[in-house]
Every structure is written in structure tokens, then in C-alpha cells.
Write an enzyme that holds these catalytic residues in place. Structure first.
Site, mmCIF file in Angstrom:
data_model
loop_
_atom_site.group_PDB
_atom_site.id
_atom_site.type_symbol
_atom_site.label_atom_id
_atom_site.label_comp_id
_atom_site.label_asym_id
_atom_site.label_seq_id
_atom_site.Cartn_x
_atom_site.Cartn_y
_atom_site.Cartn_z
ATOM 1 N N ASP A 21 -57.922 53.902 -26.863
ATOM 2 C CA ASP A 21 -58.413 52.956 -27.543
ATOM 3 C C ASP A 21 -57.905 51.564 -26.904
ATOM 4 O O ASP A 21 -56.790 51.737 -26.116
ATOM 5 C CB ASP A 21 -57.844 52.817 -28.961
ATOM 6 C CG ASP A 21 -58.493 54.146 -29.787
ATOM 7 O OD1 ASP A 21 -59.361 54.588 -29.235
ATOM 8 O OD2 ASP A 21 -57.598 54.345 -30.857
ATOM 9 N N ARG B 264 -66.464 52.620 -23.709
ATOM 10 C CA ARG B 264 -66.908 52.625 -24.845
ATOM 11 C C ARG B 264 -66.751 51.050 -25.174
ATOM 12 O O ARG B 264 -65.609 50.490 -25.215
ATOM 13 C CB ARG B 264 -66.117 53.289 -26.061
ATOM 14 C CG ARG B 264 -66.281 53.126 -27.491
ATOM 15 C CD ARG B 264 -65.152 53.080 -28.308
ATOM 16 N NE ARG B 264 -64.599 54.382 -28.359
ATOM 17 C CZ ARG B 264 -63.475 54.553 -28.668
ATOM 18 N NH1 ARG B 264 -62.581 53.702 -28.944
ATOM 19 N NH2 ARG B 264 -63.077 55.947 -28.585
HETATM 20 C C1 LIG Z 1 -66.375 54.537 -32.115
HETATM 21 C C2 LIG Z 1 -65.667 52.916 -32.361
HETATM 22 C C3 LIG Z 1 -64.584 53.138 -32.008
HETATM 23 C C4 LIG Z 1 -63.727 51.942 -31.918
HETATM 24 N N1 LIG Z 1 -62.608 51.616 -31.019
HETATM 25 C C5 LIG Z 1 -62.050 50.235 -31.157
HETATM 26 C C6 LIG Z 1 -60.909 50.019 -30.253
HETATM 27 O O1 LIG Z 1 -60.603 50.917 -29.541
HETATM 28 N N2 LIG Z 1 -60.561 48.922 -30.416
HETATM 29 C C7 LIG Z 1 -60.868 47.940 -31.267
HETATM 30 O O2 LIG Z 1 -60.629 46.801 -31.308
HETATM 31 N N3 LIG Z 1 -61.779 48.224 -32.102
HETATM 32 C C8 LIG Z 1 -62.516 49.433 -32.025
HETATM 33 N N4 LIG Z 1 -63.363 49.654 -32.942
HETATM 34 C C9 LIG Z 1 -63.791 48.830 -34.126
HETATM 35 C C10 LIG Z 1 -64.649 47.459 -33.718
HETATM 36 O O3 LIG Z 1 -64.173 46.832 -32.762
HETATM 37 C C11 LIG Z 1 -65.332 46.810 -34.911
HETATM 38 O O4 LIG Z 1 -64.377 46.216 -35.383
HETATM 39 C C12 LIG Z 1 -66.201 47.678 -35.901
HETATM 40 O O5 LIG Z 1 -66.907 48.617 -35.134
HETATM 41 C C13 LIG Z 1 -66.960 46.707 -36.759
HETATM 42 O O6 LIG Z 1 -67.883 46.034 -35.885
HETATM 43 P P1 LIG Z 1 -69.429 46.540 -35.479
HETATM 44 O O7 LIG Z 1 -69.821 46.696 -34.142
HETATM 45 O O8 LIG Z 1 -69.722 47.531 -36.441
HETATM 46 O O9 LIG Z 1 -70.121 45.086 -36.110
HETATM 47 P P2 LIG Z 1 -70.405 44.280 -37.310
HETATM 48 O O10 LIG Z 1 -71.130 43.109 -37.053
HETATM 49 O O11 LIG Z 1 -69.034 43.939 -37.713
HETATM 50 O O12 LIG Z 1 -71.330 44.876 -38.393
HETATM 51 C C14 LIG Z 1 -72.651 45.440 -38.377
HETATM 52 C C15 LIG Z 1 -72.831 46.080 -39.483
HETATM 53 O O13 LIG Z 1 -72.403 47.301 -39.572
HETATM 54 C C16 LIG Z 1 -71.993 47.501 -40.898
HETATM 55 N N5 LIG Z 1 -70.441 47.748 -40.813
HETATM 56 C C17 LIG Z 1 -69.569 47.514 -40.105
HETATM 57 N N6 LIG Z 1 -68.419 47.802 -40.411
HETATM 58 C C18 LIG Z 1 -68.426 48.400 -41.589
HETATM 59 C C19 LIG Z 1 -67.565 48.801 -42.627
HETATM 60 N N7 LIG Z 1 -66.258 48.614 -42.088
HETATM 61 N N8 LIG Z 1 -67.925 49.143 -43.745
HETATM 62 C C20 LIG Z 1 -69.347 49.261 -43.944
HETATM 63 N N9 LIG Z 1 -70.189 48.794 -43.171
HETATM 64 C C21 LIG Z 1 -69.732 48.173 -42.102
HETATM 65 C C22 LIG Z 1 -72.255 46.164 -41.832
HETATM 66 O O14 LIG Z 1 -73.556 46.525 -42.361
HETATM 67 C C23 LIG Z 1 -72.425 45.186 -40.732
HETATM 68 O O15 LIG Z 1 -73.474 44.106 -41.069
HETATM 69 C C24 LIG Z 1 -64.448 50.875 -32.687
HETATM 70 C C25 LIG Z 1 -65.465 51.116 -33.540
HETATM 71 C C26 LIG Z 1 -66.104 52.099 -33.479
HETATM 72 C C27 LIG Z 1 -67.541 52.282 -34.053
#
Ligand SMILES: Cc1cc2nc3c(=O)[nH]c(=O)nc-3n(C[C@H](O)[C@H](O)[C@H](O)COP(=O)(O)OP(=O)(O)OC[C@H]3O[C@@H](n4cnc5c(N)ncnc54)[C@H](O)[C@@H]3O)c2cc1C
Length: 315
Positions: free
Chosen positions: A133, A183
Site C-alpha cells: 500500500d 495499483r
Molecule cells: C483496491 C483499493 C486499494 C487502495 N489502496 C490505497 C492505498 O494504498 N493508498 C491510498 O492512499 N489509498 C488507497 N485506496 C483509497 C483511494 O485512494 C481512494 O481514497 C478511494 O478509493 C476513494 O476514491 P475513488 O477512486 O473511489 O473515487 P471517488 O471520486 O472518491 O469516488 C467515486 C465514486 O465512488 C463512490 N465511493 C467512493 N468511495 C466511497 C465510499 N467510501 N463509500 C461509498 N461510496 C464511495 C461514490 O459514489 C463516488 O462518487 C485504495 C482504494 C482501493 C479501491
């Protein structure tokens, strides 16, 4: 950054709220939407159900707090070694995702690299993958160094890169000759604007650009012009995924060149729909007792989730 998001990120840092929430049966129940349980067995059982339903991939991560010593880091390694054994005996196709600080990055980068190498080796032998991560920006240099060391010996090892960081395109170029397994995520931490884009639209644009560069590396790998790369879009933003997919077609890049990884309990129907359309999808399942900070960061990503928690708390 919106007020709701800043308040929630501040709440994530509060020790008092952490103690209160983790002791409250009502709040613990509310976390079940994003976390099937606190034990690895609960996580594996939830994963098994998803695999049986549509054959998707799985990733597992144990939530943890900051370590105080290297003995705890060795316990984290032991935990994941046992989990890899459990996955193998259950016949589940799971990968593991680990925070470098959980393996002692703060205490000793050298010891952290040894522990990570043991996990990468065991994962490789089991046909699995160790993912690192990415944590807050103060860790990026050390995490990239760690990744380069591991990648050399265990080529399947993966790394998360954060699109909101201004430095990420350069970091990807640094890794390009290695055939990176990446990722790409938007980024989950509160960062200063010199380091990360404050505007979501800039992060989304950067995500698209870095994703397309990653797909070029995948294409080069498939043509034998470069080492094999692997591209994962770690996002729930399906509009953005759709835009990237359209641009991939326009540019003649491989349309099956990327996987989508999402978190357990978020956009579950869309995960299943993508899978039914033939997209490679994996679900990351988190578990463990130290869920508070992680959980509040999930709420901060979508402050509307707070209402969901309030409703499940009252109901
Ligand atoms: C597999 C995976 C691994 C990850 N690993 C890391 C990492 O190593 N380091 C790091 O900093 N971050 C990590 N993250 C978190 C990432 O950085 C984001 O904070 C998180 O994925 C929310 O952003 P989004 O890309 O989904 O987009 P956004 O623009 O935030 O969301 C897009 C849409 O998805 C839906 N959505 C998003 N989040 C949520 C929620 N919590 N509840 C309900 N609906 C939601 C909403 O409808 C939103 O409109 C990871 C995420 C995933 C999926």
C-alpha cells in the site's frame, strides 16, 4: 477540501474517538457494511462467497495501528504468512495488501525489507501477490526504494501509486524499466497542496493520464519490448474508468490490459456488473480490530456515508 471531509480526517486522527468507537458495539455493527468481520476467518468466508458468485479476484488486508517496535512487525509478517497458508488450503485466489509501516518501515527500513521479502517469497510460491500500500507522502521515497528491492527478486510484487501526488508521473517513469505492477488509486490522506492536487478534477485528470501511461507499459510488455507490467485501477469511479476505457480503444491500447480493484461493500452491484461484463475485478477485504482510522477515512471519501452510519446506529 470540503469541511465534512476535513472534519472526518481530523476525527480519524483522534485517539479518544478511536477508543470510544472500537468499544461501542453499535458502531462496531455499523462497520459491517465495509468490513465483514474482525477475524481473518470472517474475511475469508466473505471472500469465498464472492468467488463462488462470479469468480472475481480477492485481496486481503489486516487493518493495523502504528507499530511501536520491530517485534510487532514480525508478528504482522507471521499473520500474513498464516493467511497465505489459509488461502492456499481453502483454494482461494487471494492476494495480500500490506502497509510498509506495518512491517517496520518507521523503525528500520532494512528489517522492513527483510520481512517484506519473506512475504513476497511466500506469496510468489503460492501463486499469489504481495501488494505494498502507499501511505502518506512522507513515506513515498522509502516505499519506492523498498519496492525496487523486492521487484528485482519477486517480479509479481505490486505497489500502489497515488494519482493526487504531483510527483507520481515521475515515479512511474522511474519504475517503468522494471515492468511495474501498479495499483493506481486517487489517494486517501490529507496532504498539503504543494504535494497533492487540492482539486478533485486535477486528481481525476492525473489518474487518467497515469493510467494510460501504465497501459502503454502493459502494451510494450505484451509486445516483448519491455518487461511485463500489470495495471490495476483501484477506484470506485466508474465514469473515470469508462473514460479511460474509451481512450484505450482510441489509442489502440489493449482493452483487456487493466483490472479494476474495489473495496468490499462499496458499489457492490457495480462490482458484480463489471464482472458479468467480463472485466477483471477484484475486491479488497479489510478485517482486524484496529479498524477505526481506516473506517473514518472511508467515511471522509463520501461524507454522505455518515448518514448511513447514523441510520444503522439508530435502526
Ligand atoms: C483496491 C483499493 C486499494 C487502495 N489502496 C490505497 C492505498 O494504498 N493508498 C491510498 O492512499 N489509498 C488507497 N485506496 C483509497 C483511494 O485512494 C481512494 O481514497 C478511494 O478509493 C476513494 O476514491 P475513488 O477512486 O473511489 O473515487 P471517488 O471520486 O472518491 O469516488 C467515486 C465514486 O465512488 C463512490 N465511493 C467512493 N468511495 C466511497 C465510499 N467510501 N463509500 C461509498 N461510496 C464511495 C461514490 O459514489 C463516488 O462518487 C485504495 C482504494 C482501493 C479501491
Amino acid at each position: 477540501m470540503g469541511l465534512g471531509r476535513s472534519l472526518l480526517l481530523a476525527a480519524a486522527a483522534s485517539d479518544g474517538l478511536n477508543r470510544f468507537a472500537t468499544r461501542s458495539p453499535v458502531i462496531r455493527r455499523a462497520t459491517r457494511a465495509f468490513m465483514p468481520g474482525e477475524t481473518p476467518e470472517a474475511a475469508l468466508e466473505a471472500g469465498r462467497r464472492l468467488v463462488e458468485r462470479d469468480g472475481r479476484g480477492l485481496l486481503f488486508t489486516r487493518l493495523g495501528e502504528a507499530l511501536t517496535n520491530l517485534h510487532e512487525a514480525a508478528q504482522v509478517r507471521d499473520h500474513y504468512l498464516a493467511l497465505l497458508n489459509q488461502l492456499e488450503s481453502a483454494g482461494l485466489p487471494g492476494e495480500i495488501s500490506v502497509k510498509p509501516t506495518q512491517l517496520g518501515l518507521d523503525q528500520s527500513p532494512a528489517r522492513c525489507a527483510e520481512l517484506a521479502a519473506e512475504l513476497a517469497e511466500r506469496a510468489q510460491a503460492a501463486g499469489s501477490t504481495l501488494w505494498l500500500d502507499m501511505e502518506d507522502s512522507s513515506y513515498v521515497d522509502r516505499t519506492l526504494d523498498l519496492y525496487e528491492t523486492l521487484k528485482d527478486r519477486y517480479p509479481g510484487t505490486g505497489l500502489a501509486l497515488q494519482a493526487y501526488l504531483r510527483r507520481t508521473p515521475a515515479d512511474l517513469e522511474r519504475l517503468a524499466p522494471l515492468g511495474p505492477v501498479v495499483r493506481l488509486v486517487k489517494g486517501a490522506y490529507a496532504e498539503p497542496s504543494e504535494v497533492a492536487f487540492p482539486k478533485k478534477s486535477d486528481t481525476d485528470r492525473a489518474f487518467r493520464e497515469v493510467a494510460l501511461r501504465l497501459l502503454e507499459l502493459v502494451a510494450d510488455g505484451r509486445k516483448g519490448r519491455a518487461p511485463t507490467s500489470r495495471a490495476v485501477l483501484g477506484t470506485h469511479d466508474l465514469l473515470l474508468v469508462g473514460r479511460i476505457q474509451a481512450e484505450v480503444r482510441e489509442r489502440g491500447l489493449p482493452t483487456d490490459g487493466f483490472e479494476v480493484h474495489m473495496l468490499y461493500g462499496i458499489r457492490s452491484e457495480q462490482q458484480a456488473r463489471l464482472r458479468s461484463e467480463g472485466q477483471a475485478v477484484s475486491t479488497l477485504i479489510s478485517y482486524g480490530r484496529d479498524w477505526y482510522r481506516w473506517y473514518v477515512r472511508r467515511l471522509a471519501e463520501r461524507p454522505a456515508n455518515v448518514w448511513f452510519v447514523v441510520k444503522s446506529t439508530l435502526g
